[in-house]
Design an enzyme around this catalytic site. Structure first.
Site, PDB file in Angstrom:
ATOM      1  N   CYS A  71      -5.097  -3.011   3.334  1.00  0.00           N
ATOM      2  CA  CYS A  71      -4.682  -2.717   4.712  1.00  0.00           C
ATOM      3  C   CYS A  71      -5.843  -2.796   5.721  1.00  0.00           C
ATOM      4  O   CYS A  71      -6.293  -3.876   6.052  1.00  0.00           O
ATOM      5  CB  CYS A  71      -3.959  -1.370   4.744  1.00  0.00           C
ATOM      6  SG  CYS A  71      -2.865  -1.206   6.186  1.00  0.00           S
ATOM      7  N   GLU A 121       0.833  -1.212   0.000  1.00  0.00           N
ATOM      8  CA  GLU A 121       0.000   0.000   0.000  1.00  0.00           C
ATOM      9  C   GLU A 121       0.868   1.263   0.000  1.00  0.00           C
ATOM     10  O   GLU A 121       1.864   1.331   0.738  1.00  0.00           O
ATOM     11  CB  GLU A 121      -0.855  -0.016   1.284  1.00  0.00           C
ATOM     12  CG  GLU A 121      -1.767   1.188   1.443  1.00  0.00           C
ATOM     13  CD  GLU A 121      -2.433   1.256   2.828  1.00  0.00           C
ATOM     14  OE1 GLU A 121      -1.797   0.834   3.834  1.00  0.00           O
ATOM     15  OE2 GLU A 121      -3.566   1.748   2.895  1.00  0.00           O
ATOM     16  N   LYS A 171      -9.818   1.907  -1.833  1.00  0.00           N
ATOM     17  CA  LYS A 171      -9.950   1.365  -0.470  1.00  0.00           C
ATOM     18  C   LYS A 171     -11.266   1.828   0.162  1.00  0.00           C
ATOM     19  O   LYS A 171     -11.568   3.037   0.174  1.00  0.00           O
ATOM     20  CB  LYS A 171      -8.754   1.841   0.354  1.00  0.00           C
ATOM     21  CG  LYS A 171      -8.657   1.297   1.764  1.00  0.00           C
ATOM     22  CD  LYS A 171      -7.382   1.832   2.423  1.00  0.00           C
ATOM     23  CE  LYS A 171      -7.134   1.347   3.810  1.00  0.00           C
ATOM     24  NZ  LYS A 171      -5.899   1.928   4.385  1.00  0.00           N
TER      25      LYS A 171
HETATM   26  O1  LIG Z   1      -5.668  -1.520  11.206  1.00  0.00           O
HETATM   27  C1  LIG Z   1      -4.492  -1.278  11.490  1.00  0.00           C
HETATM   28  O2  LIG Z   1      -4.034  -1.572  12.590  1.00  0.00           O
HETATM   29  C2  LIG Z   1      -3.590  -0.620  10.522  1.00  0.00           C
HETATM   30  C3  LIG Z   1      -4.312  -0.076   9.327  1.00  0.00           C
HETATM   31  C4  LIG Z   1      -3.463   0.826   8.526  1.00  0.00           C
HETATM   32  O3  LIG Z   1      -2.355   1.137   8.883  1.00  0.00           O
HETATM   33  C5  LIG Z   1      -3.954   1.351   7.244  1.00  0.00           C
HETATM   34  O4  LIG Z   1      -5.038   0.979   6.787  1.00  0.00           O
HETATM   35  O5  LIG Z   1      -3.223   2.159   6.616  1.00  0.00           O
END
Ligand SMILES: O=C(O)CCC(=O)C(=O)O
Length: 263
Positions: free
Chosen positions: A145, A40, A110
């Site tokens: 993510c 990402e 996303k």
């Molecule tokens: O859910 C998490 O702990 C991390 C999510 C994250 O860093 C993101 O989506 O950029």
């Protein structure tokens, strides 16, 4: 089917142009793989909120062009991770999938933005479309993510035919246990491969977890990276998805018309 996950390091000392060139070279080195995956927001960094606007690009910008060329040169399907997409309506965290001909075949914005009341959650728009990508030998389900925390999204991807759940991330080291636990949970409950590709390094003072991981439909970890920059290469038996779903038909037992809760 051979897949390579490129856990690239994202550090503020490296200019984005240099990292883009390096990422393209790493993709070219994976010639012979069927599928290559990047993480990402590997251009600007998932936590570099101040750089989102200046680092935003259209879907035919420099990162997409470099990735299209790298996919073509390597002759691979490339999930190029995500970039900050600049669209007429605003910014999005958008993943791109290229064919071995270098054609952009799928993009995914996303859906679950991270940050609660700050960061991505306020700076970017939310996607509103489920995305799959058809490869010759497998259907990819796309998520990014923080999406990993939302099992209902993965159910929709499975209903759309996904066999390989591909999750680019910039997951922080502080919650590394959640990352590996959730990757295995999504694989077991959906009886699908999970290919979760994170970043290495530290940016915006957030140390990245790395630990990219590939899990099979039975929940076995096929490969897991360390914390540093690394390429993880695995052989996948896509037919194992159907076999697992037939031999242990838990997905069939889903209660689709669940009764409403009693009050
Ligand atoms: O859910 C998490 O702990 C991390 C999510 C994250 O860093 C993101 O989506 O950029």
């Amino acid at each position: 089917m051979r897949a390579s996950l490129i856990q690239i390091g994202v550090d503020p000392g490296e200019p984005v142009e240099k990292r883009r060139t390096r990422a393209a070279a790493l993709v070219r080195e994976q010639a012979g793989a069927d599928l290559v995956v990047l993480p990402e927001l590997w251009t600007v960094g998932a936590f570099a909120y101040d750089a989102f606007a200046s680092g935003a690009e259209p879907l035919d910008g420099p990162t997409a062009s470099a990735m299209a060329a790298a996919a073509r040169d390597a002759g691979v399907w490339l999930h190029a991770g995500s970039l900050v997409e600049r669209a007429a309506e605003g910014l999005y965290n958008t993943s791109l999938v290229f064919s071995p001909a270098g054609e952009l075949v799928r993009s995914y914005r996303k859906i679950h933005r991270f940050g609660f009341d700050r960061g991505e959650a306020v700076l970017m728009g939310a996607g509103d479309e489920i995305a799959t990508a058809e490869l010759p030998d497998a259907t990819l389900g796309l998520a990014t993510c923080y999406d990993l925390r939302f099992p209902e999204l993965f159910r929709l991807l499975v209903d759309a035919g996904a066999q390989l759940l591909v999750i680019p991330a910039g997951w922080p080291a502080r919650r590394r246990e959640h990352w590996t636990l959730l990757a295995r949970a999504r694989a077991v409950e959906n009886q699908a491969y999970v290919l979760a590709c994170g970043t290495a390094g530290t940016h915006a003072d957030v140390e990245q977890a790395g630990h990219s991981i590939v899990v099979d439909p039975w929940g076995e970890v096929l490969a897991e990276a360390g914390a540093g920059e690394q390429v993880l290469t695995v052989e996948l038996d896509v037919a194992k998805v159907a076999r697992t779903r037939e031999e242990f038909p838990a997905l069939r037992d889903r209660l689709l018309g669940l009764p409403a809760p009693r009050r």
